[in-house]
Design an enzyme around this catalytic site. Sequence first.
Site, PDB file in Angstrom:
ATOM      1  CB  SER A 102      -0.955  -0.043   1.196  1.00  0.00           C
ATOM      2  OG  SER A 102      -1.937   0.956   1.107  1.00  0.00           O
ATOM      3  CG  ASP A 241      -2.525   3.984  -1.402  1.00  0.00           C
ATOM      4  OD1 ASP A 241      -3.275   3.798  -2.383  1.00  0.00           O
ATOM      5  OD2 ASP A 241      -2.575   3.282  -0.381  1.00  0.00           O
ATOM      6  CG  ASP A 243      -2.888  -0.596  -2.408  1.00  0.00           C
ATOM      7  OD1 ASP A 243      -2.856   0.578  -1.996  1.00  0.00           O
ATOM      8  OD2 ASP A 243      -3.458  -1.513  -1.782  1.00  0.00           O
ATOM      9  CG  ASP A 245      -5.948   0.696  -0.603  1.00  0.00           C
ATOM     10  OD1 ASP A 245      -5.124   1.637  -0.545  1.00  0.00           O
ATOM     11  OD2 ASP A 245      -5.979  -0.229   0.231  1.00  0.00           O
TER      12      ASP A 245
END
Length: 449
Positions: A102, A241, A243, A245
Amino acid sequence: MDKLFGTDGVRGKANEHPMTAEMALRIGAAVGKYFRRDGSAAHRVVIGKDTRLSGYMFENALTAGLTSTGMNVLLLGPVPTPAVGLLTRSMRADLGVMISASHNPACDNGIKFFGPDGFKLSDQAEEEIEALIASGVDAVEANDIGRAKRIDDGRFRYIERLKTSFPRQRRLDGLKVVIDCANGAAHRVAPEALWELGATVIPVGVSPNGKNINEGCGSTHPQFAADTVVAHGADVGICLDGDADRVILIDETGKVGDGDQFMALMAQRWAERGKLANNALVATVMSNLGLEHFLSDLGLKLERTAVGDRYVVERMRAGGFNLGGEQSGHIVMTDYATTGDGLMAGLQFLAAMTQSEQPASVLLNRFEPVPQLLRNVRFAAGQTPLEDARVKAAIAAAEADLSGKGRLLIRKSGTEPLVRVMAEHEDQTVMEQAVDSVVEAVADAVGGT
């Protein structure tokens, strides 16, 4: 064996326990065994990843473990985390896997799982998988080994889903949008989706090299996008960010708006349209008191959960809510997605801009936040600073100083070896003194680690 799963799957520094190729192989085998309990030969899993160099290593190790237990693996390549949740459902897979840490630096990586419904696995499922990892898993016979196949159009399927969430009668013509992809999983998807909807796109953080994910850019470093917005005279900035999400939004003046302001906006708009389920918003204990007061004035409720988007989603599903998220930018809209989706949230904000004909600076200023201060103290493995008598005494004293007019929240991070100390109070000095006293006690307890 130490507990592997944290608040968002397994995470750590690449090539150090638990994020080693050997452990990823064991995790893959255990997960394969767990999802093949009925002996079916049709089980399949989709695997996505972000742009970290170690992603290739873990992708191969997981694939080896999964196929050794008879699972068929579909490899998506670099895609956002929410795309894995979506494609797990649409491709009728039994399991989705995202390889990502992440917002963490490139040296870290992680593995998180989605069930066949596209939602993250339950705590119980993770506990059973951990037990299988500890006990070991037997491989299947040679003729029963699973197949692995690359899926080339995963990102295009995700882009189409994004566009269906945007009002069909609307386009983004005339809007100049800075999109910061953090050199991460959305570096191709996000600019393409915005361009297809008609925006003038200024992409930054779109040159991943395996080592620069989240480095000075993205949602954890929004000033980079803020400076770009001002320099180009853009209407809005969208910071994702690694990833994708989570999302942080920037208004046309370069001011950064957090997840609380976005959730306040969407709750207000959805409530006005009769779309907000149960007239309530689900957020974590980290969300600002100002958000709670804003919602109360509108006759809406705030349901608080522990920190972590998985706990937000669990509460939403249990209570029948459709809007939730975190101050950090995880925004969950279950009408559209099964997990936090930064780009989906960004598109909903752009839709609000086009429908209201108001600038981002107005839309991201729903309420006046109560002053909030958050500080972190790092600790070493095996240390338990929150059990120290000095820390407990400092916490009790700080709570008394806040005199019921603010909040004090002390917790261990679920993803890093940190104690997080947060306070809110209308008096800045009182708030700072409360945080300083607890931070000092925790630092003393861990020996200045």
